[in-house]
Motif scaffolding. Sequence first.
Motif, PDB file in Angstrom:
ATOM      1  N   GLY A  47      -5.090  15.296  -3.244  1.00  0.00           N
ATOM      2  CA  GLY A  47      -4.167  15.671  -4.300  1.00  0.00           C
ATOM      3  C   GLY A  47      -4.018  14.684  -5.438  1.00  0.00           C
ATOM      4  N   ARG A  48      -4.681  13.529  -5.354  1.00  0.00           N
ATOM      5  CA  ARG A  48      -4.568  12.543  -6.434  1.00  0.00           C
ATOM      6  C   ARG A  48      -5.663  12.741  -7.471  1.00  0.00           C
ATOM      7  NH1 ARG A  48      -5.209   7.975  -2.150  1.00  0.00           N
ATOM      8  NH2 ARG A  48      -6.873   9.466  -1.833  1.00  0.00           N
ATOM      9  N   SER A  49      -5.393  12.288  -8.676  1.00  0.00           N
ATOM     10  CA  SER A  49      -6.457  12.240  -9.676  1.00  0.00           C
ATOM     11  C   SER A  49      -7.404  11.094  -9.320  1.00  0.00           C
ATOM     12  CB  SER A  49      -5.884  12.023 -11.079  1.00  0.00           C
ATOM     13  OG  SER A  49      -5.386  10.686 -11.205  1.00  0.00           O
ATOM     14  N   LEU A  50      -8.634  11.186  -9.805  1.00  0.00           N
ATOM     15  CA  LEU A  50      -9.612  10.129  -9.524  1.00  0.00           C
ATOM     16  C   LEU A  50      -9.150   8.807 -10.119  1.00  0.00           C
ATOM     17  CD1 LEU A  50     -12.315   9.235  -8.410  1.00  0.00           C
ATOM     18  CD2 LEU A  50     -13.430  10.195 -10.439  1.00  0.00           C
ATOM     19  N   GLU A  51      -8.598   8.876 -11.326  1.00  0.00           N
ATOM     20  CA  GLU A  51      -8.132   7.642 -11.979  1.00  0.00           C
ATOM     21  C   GLU A  51      -7.008   6.986 -11.188  1.00  0.00           C
ATOM     22  OE1 GLU A  51      -9.860  10.339 -15.106  1.00  0.00           O
ATOM     23  OE2 GLU A  51      -8.516  10.565 -13.398  1.00  0.00           O
ATOM     24  N   ALA A  52      -6.059   7.794 -10.720  1.00  0.00           N
ATOM     25  CA  ALA A  52      -4.937   7.236  -9.959  1.00  0.00           C
ATOM     26  C   ALA A  52      -5.422   6.630  -8.647  1.00  0.00           C
ATOM     27  CB  ALA A  52      -3.901   8.326  -9.682  1.00  0.00           C
TER      28      ALA A  52
ATOM     29  N   GLU B 189      -7.112   3.280  -9.389  1.00  0.00           N
ATOM     30  CA  GLU B 189      -6.106   2.263  -9.721  1.00  0.00           C
ATOM     31  C   GLU B 189      -5.402   1.776  -8.452  1.00  0.00           C
ATOM     32  OE1 GLU B 189      -2.130   1.622 -12.532  1.00  0.00           O
ATOM     33  OE2 GLU B 189      -3.083   3.589 -12.410  1.00  0.00           O
ATOM     34  N   SER B 190      -5.102   2.706  -7.555  1.00  0.00           N
ATOM     35  CA  SER B 190      -4.449   2.336  -6.300  1.00  0.00           C
ATOM     36  C   SER B 190      -5.326   1.412  -5.468  1.00  0.00           C
ATOM     37  CB  SER B 190      -4.110   3.602  -5.511  1.00  0.00           C
ATOM     38  OG  SER B 190      -3.539   3.283  -4.267  1.00  0.00           O
ATOM     39  N   LEU B 191      -6.626   1.705  -5.418  1.00  0.00           N
ATOM     40  CA  LEU B 191      -7.551   0.849  -4.676  1.00  0.00           C
ATOM     41  C   LEU B 191      -7.631  -0.543  -5.292  1.00  0.00           C
ATOM     42  CD1 LEU B 191     -10.475   3.352  -3.966  1.00  0.00           C
ATOM     43  CD2 LEU B 191      -8.912   2.362  -2.273  1.00  0.00           C
ATOM     44  N   SER B 192      -7.655  -0.607  -6.611  1.00  0.00           N
ATOM     45  CA  SER B 192      -7.713  -1.908  -7.289  1.00  0.00           C
ATOM     46  C   SER B 192      -6.476  -2.744  -6.981  1.00  0.00           C
ATOM     47  CB  SER B 192      -7.843  -1.710  -8.809  1.00  0.00           C
ATOM     48  OG  SER B 192      -9.085  -1.139  -9.140  1.00  0.00           O
ATOM     49  N   LYS B 193      -5.313  -2.101  -6.991  1.00  0.00           N
ATOM     50  CA  LYS B 193      -4.073  -2.825  -6.691  1.00  0.00           C
ATOM     51  C   LYS B 193      -4.052  -3.284  -5.242  1.00  0.00           C
ATOM     52  CE  LYS B 193      -1.122  -0.637 -10.162  1.00  0.00           C
ATOM     53  NZ  LYS B 193       0.043   0.253 -10.397  1.00  0.00           N
ATOM     54  N   LEU B 194      -4.573  -2.454  -4.359  1.00  0.00           N
ATOM     55  CA  LEU B 194      -4.609  -2.825  -2.942  1.00  0.00           C
ATOM     56  C   LEU B 194      -5.513  -4.038  -2.731  1.00  0.00           C
ATOM     57  CD1 LEU B 194      -3.321  -1.603  -0.371  1.00  0.00           C
ATOM     58  CD2 LEU B 194      -5.476  -0.404   0.014  1.00  0.00           C
ATOM     59  N   ALA B 195      -6.640  -4.048  -3.443  1.00  0.00           N
ATOM     60  CA  ALA B 195      -7.555  -5.188  -3.330  1.00  0.00           C
ATOM     61  C   ALA B 195      -6.922  -6.460  -3.873  1.00  0.00           C
ATOM     62  CB  ALA B 195      -8.854  -4.885  -4.080  1.00  0.00           C
ATOM     63  N   ALA B 196      -6.215  -6.342  -4.998  1.00  0.00           N
ATOM     64  CA  ALA B 196      -5.557  -7.517  -5.574  1.00  0.00           C
ATOM     65  C   ALA B 196      -4.442  -8.018  -4.661  1.00  0.00           C
ATOM     66  CB  ALA B 196      -4.992  -7.178  -6.949  1.00  0.00           C
ATOM     67  N   ALA B 197      -3.684  -7.090  -4.091  1.00  0.00           N
ATOM     68  CA  ALA B 197      -2.587  -7.475  -3.218  1.00  0.00           C
ATOM     69  C   ALA B 197      -3.079  -8.167  -1.957  1.00  0.00           C
ATOM     70  CB  ALA B 197      -1.757  -6.250  -2.845  1.00  0.00           C
TER      71      ALA B 197
END
Length: 271
Positions: free
Chosen positions: A180-185, A188-196
């Motif tokens: 149900g998510r957009s590809l962009e969202a 972005e979520s994966l990038s934030k998870l990697a940074a965190a």
Amino acid sequence: MNGASREALAAARERLDALTDSTSVDAAQLADELAAVTALLDREASLRRVLTDPAQSGEAKAELVQRLLGAQVSGPTADLVSGMVRTRWSQPRDLVDALEELANLADLIAAEKADALDDVEDELFRFSRIVSSDTGLRAALTDRAASASAKSELLRRLIGGRANVTTERLVTRLVTAPRGRSLEAGLESLSKLAAARRDRMVAVVTSAAPLSDTQKQRLGAALAKLYGRQMHLNLDVDPEVLGGIRVQVGDEVINGSIEDRLEDARRRMAS
């Protein structure tokens, strides 16, 4: 997530860290199996309701998990999921979301152990930029009529052998099971998870020309001082930025480009 689900996810993350600290646990295999459990509970609404039913004892739910999954996944995965269903969740969907996040985290841990987490962060960002600039590619990757195998093959041709294996796994899982998510969202979520994973924030830096290593180091140090946390820089080049740089951290934009200063001057003259 909020309330009970947030606390349950935090506890599950701690258990995941404890599991993957062991050299005998294959983090990539754990990621695959957690993703499979995510897909199962995403399909089976009645099962996820049973596994999050507060009227049922945690032990009964854990025993059900062991019966269902014990012969299908490794011991560490079955134990991790059993521990998750023993805790309380605010909504049944929160358990599925948490399982998906743990699957992605397990893949990132595998990359971290291989000293490749920085590469994965950079590749996720670059892929998100490619998708945003190529409407045909985005349409192909988000086409609901296309099969998961067709999308996987397209990604294999695009990034197979050109990106870290973890990047390919994460992107393929997102594209084939967007939930149900957009590809962009999702990216972005994966990038934030990697940074965190390294307790870092992400700054998207746009400049007219590539920054030198010295400029990147100075900018990273300045942002870390400003925000009080280590900063991962996702670098983008846009010739339309006439000079200076534009930095975005979350919803906050720090504007330093000539283009934006000219636009500001034009607005002032028009008012």
